[in-house]
Write an enzyme that holds these catalytic residues in place. Structure first.
Site, PDB file in Angstrom:
ATOM      1  CD  GLU A 100       0.036  -1.595   8.199  1.00 49.38           C
ATOM      2  OE1 GLU A 100      -0.428  -0.843   9.093  1.00 49.38           O
ATOM      3  OE2 GLU A 100       0.614  -1.169   7.182  1.00 49.38           O
ATOM      4  CD  GLU A 133       7.475  -0.259   8.238  1.00 52.46           C
ATOM      5  OE1 GLU A 133       7.730   0.852   7.730  1.00 52.46           O
ATOM      6  OE2 GLU A 133       6.452  -0.924   7.952  1.00 52.46           O
ATOM      7  CE  LYS A 168       3.053  -6.072   4.027  1.00 50.12           C
ATOM      8  NZ  LYS A 168       2.615  -4.949   4.916  1.00 50.12           N
ATOM      9  CG  ASP A 180      -0.341  -0.116   2.525  1.00 51.16           C
ATOM     10  OD1 ASP A 180       0.909  -0.127   2.606  1.00 51.16           O
ATOM     11  OD2 ASP A 180      -1.085  -0.209   3.530  1.00 51.16           O
ATOM     12  CB  SER A 181       4.572   1.703   0.006  1.00 55.09           C
ATOM     13  OG  SER A 181       4.808   0.473  -0.665  1.00 55.09           O
ATOM     14  CG  ASP A 201       0.515  -4.096   2.128  1.00 52.90           C
ATOM     15  OD1 ASP A 201       0.711  -5.039   2.923  1.00 52.90           O
ATOM     16  OD2 ASP A 201       1.343  -3.187   1.942  1.00 52.90           O
TER      17      ASP A 201
END
Length: 271
Positions: free
Chosen positions: A122, A189, A120, A51-52, A90
């Site tokens: 978070e 991270e 993925k 999602d970067s 993501d």
């Protein structure tokens, strides 16, 4: 010979085998067909459609604005290029937090519409229900602990996470929880290297680090960062392998100059 050179397609099983025999796992982001083809051909084990993309592709300050539809678009482009790498996508902000049914629907859309190999997410215990529901559908899940960019407004800073005992202990517990739920790997991270080492040694699944030191089972970076496309972004954990900003800028200036001077195209470059 490394495992990843012996197989036609990297799978979650292969990634686990790599950890078991001590082979480091290489992971890098990609967001479009052309870049993904280069990354895949270079021998990457895992390509993360991060999602970067919200930052490096769309110019947003955070990862929060990117939508599920946009992630599927990027993922589809990458999957078409990746012949061997495992492609993980993501789940974007708002597509899984607090609603496990929505989480499952989001993951299913990514898998069906992009052809990716897993997702993925978070968070730790807070997203346990969503992780479980997705896994029961047969969709591989990679966890993400430590600095979680989708929660940046809660943190208020991009500084190193889990330096205090309480947060470090929660991260340890979350890593074990994600493993027990069935996640095949976890990204950690921007946490202290000592803590990352502890986590990597305390779980059986691979731990992929970004700004988490050398003792993780693998490493991941954003491709625009490691290639030096993002001018001025140089955190301690980033090793730049090229300076494409200056190289590309110089080439484009030469192109503009050749047009202005009427030297392009020349007689050999026309029909």
């Amino acid at each position: 010979m490394s495992i990843h050179k012996e197989v036609k397609r990297i799978t979650t099983h292969i990634v686990q085998e790599m950890k078991n025999r001590g082979e480091k796992i290489a992971m890098l982001t990609a967001y479009d067909y052309s870049m993904a083809a280069i990354v895949d051909d270079a021998g990457m084990d895992i390509i993360l459609v991060g999602d970067s993309a919200s930052n490096v592709m769309a110019g947003h300050e955070t990862t929060l604005p990117i939508t599920l539809d946009q992630m599927i678009y990027h993922a589809s482009s990458v999957v078409r290029a990746a012949k061997r790498a495992l492609v993980i996508v993501d789940l974007p902000f708002g597509s899984y937090q607090g609603n496990s049914k929505e989480a499952l629907n989001s993951a299913i859309r990514i898998m069906k519409e992009s052809g990716a190999h897993g997702v993925k997410m978070e968070g730790g215990i807070e997203i346990a229900e969503s992780v479980t529901r997705i896994l029961t559908a047969g969709i591989p899940v990679m966890g993400h602990l430590g600095l979680t960019p989708q929660s940046i407004y809660k943190f208020g800073t991009y500084t190193v996470r889990a330096k205090q005992d309480a947060e470090a202990q929660k991260l340890r517990e979350d890593a074990i929880t994600l493993q027990e739920l069935g996640c095949f790997a976890i990204v950690v991270e921007k946490i202290p290297a000592k803590l990352a080492k502890e986590v990597a040694e305390s779980v059986q699944i691979p731990i992929i680090g970004i700004g988490a030191g050398q003792h993780c089972d693998g490493q991941v970076l954003v491709i625009h960062d490691m290639l030096g496309i993002n001018k001025g972004f140089k955190p301690r954990f980033l090793r730049q392998y090229a300076n494409l900003y200056d190289q590309m800028n110089g080439a484009i200036k030469n192109y503009v100059g050749d047009i202005k001077s009427k030297s392009f195209p020349n007689e050999q470059e026309q029909y």
